[in-house]
Design an enzyme around this catalytic site. Structure first.
Site, short mmCIF file in Angstrom:
data_model
loop_
_atom_site.label_atom_id
_atom_site.label_comp_id
_atom_site.label_asym_id
_atom_site.label_seq_id
_atom_site.Cartn_x
_atom_site.Cartn_y
_atom_site.Cartn_z
N HIS A 16 0.70 -1.35 0.06
CA HIS A 16 -0.09 0.05 0.13
C HIS A 16 1.01 1.16 -0.08
CE1 HIS A 16 -3.59 2.18 1.57
NE2 HIS A 16 -2.96 3.12 1.02
N HIS A 18 1.64 5.37 -1.49
CA HIS A 18 1.26 6.40 -2.51
C HIS A 18 2.41 7.13 -3.06
CE1 HIS A 18 -2.92 6.78 -0.80
NE2 HIS A 18 -2.54 6.15 -0.08
N LEU A 19 2.62 7.35 -4.22
CA LEU A 19 3.66 7.91 -4.83
C LEU A 19 3.40 9.32 -5.60
CD1 LEU A 19 5.50 4.98 -6.53
CD2 LEU A 19 6.26 5.72 -4.64
N ARG A 20 2.40 9.64 -5.65
CA ARG A 20 2.00 11.03 -6.38
C ARG A 20 2.49 11.10 -7.60
NH1 ARG A 20 -1.28 10.81 -2.10
NH2 ARG A 20 -0.69 11.59 -0.14
N ASN A 44 -5.30 7.10 -6.21
CA ASN A 44 -5.87 8.49 -5.67
C ASN A 44 -5.14 9.90 -6.27
OD1 ASN A 44 -4.12 8.22 -3.64
ND2 ASN A 44 -5.31 9.13 -2.16
N LYS A 102 -9.01 -0.53 -6.21
CA LYS A 102 -9.18 0.10 -4.87
C LYS A 102 -10.57 0.84 -4.56
CE LYS A 102 -7.88 2.15 -0.99
NZ LYS A 102 -6.90 2.37 -0.33
N HIS A 139 -10.36 0.94 1.59
CA HIS A 139 -10.42 2.00 2.65
C HIS A 139 -11.74 1.70 3.51
CE1 HIS A 139 -9.09 5.90 4.66
NE2 HIS A 139 -10.31 5.60 5.06
N HIS A 177 -4.72 -0.61 5.96
CA HIS A 177 -4.26 0.05 7.06
C HIS A 177 -5.17 -0.22 8.39
CE1 HIS A 177 -7.33 2.64 5.34
NE2 HIS A 177 -6.43 3.35 4.30
N ASP A 250 1.44 2.82 3.72
CA ASP A 250 0.44 3.92 3.43
C ASP A 250 1.31 5.03 3.47
OD1 ASP A 250 -1.83 5.19 2.69
OD2 ASP A 250 -2.76 5.09 4.76
N ALA A 266 -4.43 14.47 5.55
CA ALA A 266 -4.25 13.35 6.36
C ALA A 266 -3.06 12.58 5.21
CB ALA A 266 -5.34 12.40 6.44
O1 DOR Z 1 -3.74 9.30 5.62
C1 DOR Z 1 -3.91 9.13 4.37
N1 DOR Z 1 -3.40 9.61 3.29
N2 DOR Z 1 -5.26 8.21 4.21
C2 DOR Z 1 -5.47 7.74 3.07
O2 DOR Z 1 -6.45 6.85 2.93
C3 DOR Z 1 -5.15 8.49 2.02
C4 DOR Z 1 -3.76 9.16 2.06
C5 DOR Z 1 -3.29 10.15 1.15
O3 DOR Z 1 -3.47 9.79 -0.18
O4 DOR Z 1 -2.73 11.09 1.49
ZN ZN Z 2 -3.36 5.13 1.40
#
Ligand code: DOR
Ligand code: ZN
Length: 348
Positions: A16, A18-20, A44, A102, A139, A177, A250, A266
């Site tokens: 899990h 996130h690389l943006r 996302n 997802k 999620h 998570h 995450d 977040a």
């Molecule tokens: O804290 C989080 N940040 N929870 C998530 O589910 C998404 C993530 C984000 O993409 O920043």
């Molecule tokens: Zn996430």
């Protein structure tokens, strides 16, 4: 002087991540690709990755951003929406473009506005996924603003996940998570096709860390940190050796000014610290012998992929977390636990 304690484990995967995109991708990717063999890449982005062409193009951008010599394999996911077509998902999976799908409940977290409004609206897609064995990554939080933020995961399990598993008992599900004793018990007792990823922050910190001496935006992520009894139950479950828990950091970078803000985002950018923290928690629980299964074996088993063949070594030597890292376009990103001293380092 006595030898420093070391532990060698098969190269971990991050199930899990996130690389943006753009300069943030270029900056954060090497911190994951130096240590992990594969990563399940979250979709996302803005706009979210729904179409196979967009997912292929994003994968190409990740591969292009990899430092020379890093063998990291991005495993791609599609962002499920009310209008997702079952045919596109199934052909994407069969063609090897997708590893999973997802599900964000609409408005549950960062960039989830286009998420799913109700399970009913995506049921035909989920039925097709069950048939083809496509993993669904969830999620797991309800979004009703009337539900207390600390109760949203437990409520999701009762009102959405359990009915879904009853309706589609063979669907492969990863509850992402997980944070509560409710989720821990569910996975421990659950069927073989229900697994969970666990972040370092949810087993290392409890919710006091959000308010220690003031408001701590870099400890704010979703699901939110929970009370100590939840952290403790989850930690016990994860270090018990149950093979349906596996590593998912995450890691979720945001620029410093978006975190340290009147309405902060977040996400904990933990790519630098995750492995040290997992080792620290497993050691505290006298379970270092179970660390490798959690980081490197249970995940591939669930996804029916081979375990990585090479290894990494963790060494019990202090690691001081940098205060920040910079992107090429001058944005500051603050790592999770910036400035703190951790007990374990990775031997490089
Ligand atoms: O804290 C989080 N940040 N929870 C998530 O589910 C998404 C993530 C984000 O993409 O920043
Ligand atoms: Zn996430």
């Amino acid at each position: 002087m006595s030898e420093l304690k070391k532990i060698t484990i098969k190269r971990p995967d991050d199930w899990h991540l996130h690389l943006r995109d753009g300069e943030v991708l270029n900056t954060v990717l090497p911190y994951s690709s130096r240590d992990y063999g594969r990563g399940i890449i979250m979709p996302n982005l803005v706009p979210p990755l729904k179409k196979m062409a967009e997912i292929i193009a994003y994968k190409d951008r990740i591969l292009a951003a990899l430092p020379a010599g890093h063998q990291f394999k991005p495993l791609m996911t599609a962002y499920l929406s009310d209008d997702t077509s079952a045919d596109e998902i199934i052909s994407g999976y069969q063609n090897g473009i997708l590893s999973a799908v997802k599900l964000y409940p609409a408005h549950a977290t960062t960039n989830s506005a286009h998420g799913v409004s109700s399970i009913q609206s995506v049921l035909p897609v989920l039925e097709a996924m069950q048939k083809q064995g496509v993993p669904l990554l969830i999620h797991g939080e309800v979004t009703d603003p009337a539900i207390d933020v600390f109760d949203r995961e437990a409520r999701f399990i009762d009102t959405i996940l359990l009915p879904l598993m009853k309706a589609l008992p063979e669907l492969k599900v990863v509850l992402e998570h997980v944070t509560t004793q409710d989720a821990a018990a569910l996975i421990l007792e659950g069927p073989h096709n229900l697994a969970a990823t666990v972040t370092p922050q949810h087993i290392f910190l409890n919710r006091n860390a959000l308010f220690q001496g003031g408001l701590r935006p870099h400890n704010y992520c979703l699901p939110i940190l929970k009370k100590e009894n939840h952290r403790n139950s989850l930690t016990k479950a994860v270090t018990s050796g149950c093979d349906r828990f596996f590593l998912g950091t995450d890691s979720a970078p945001h620029p410093k000014n978006s975190k340290e803000s009147a309405c902060g985002c977040a996400g904990a950018f933990n790519a630098l610290t995750a492995l040290s923290l997992y080792a620290q928690v497993f050691e505290q629980e006298n379970a270092l012998d179970k660390l490798e299964a959690f980081t490197s074996i249970n995940g591939p088993k669930f996804y029916q992929l081979p375990v990585n063949t090479d290894s990494i070594t963790l060494i019990k030597q202090q690691y001081i977390v940098p205060n920040f890292i910079m992107t090429a376009d001058d944005r500051e990103i603050v790592p999770f636990l910036a400035g703190e001293t951790l007990n374990w380092s990775i031997l490089r």
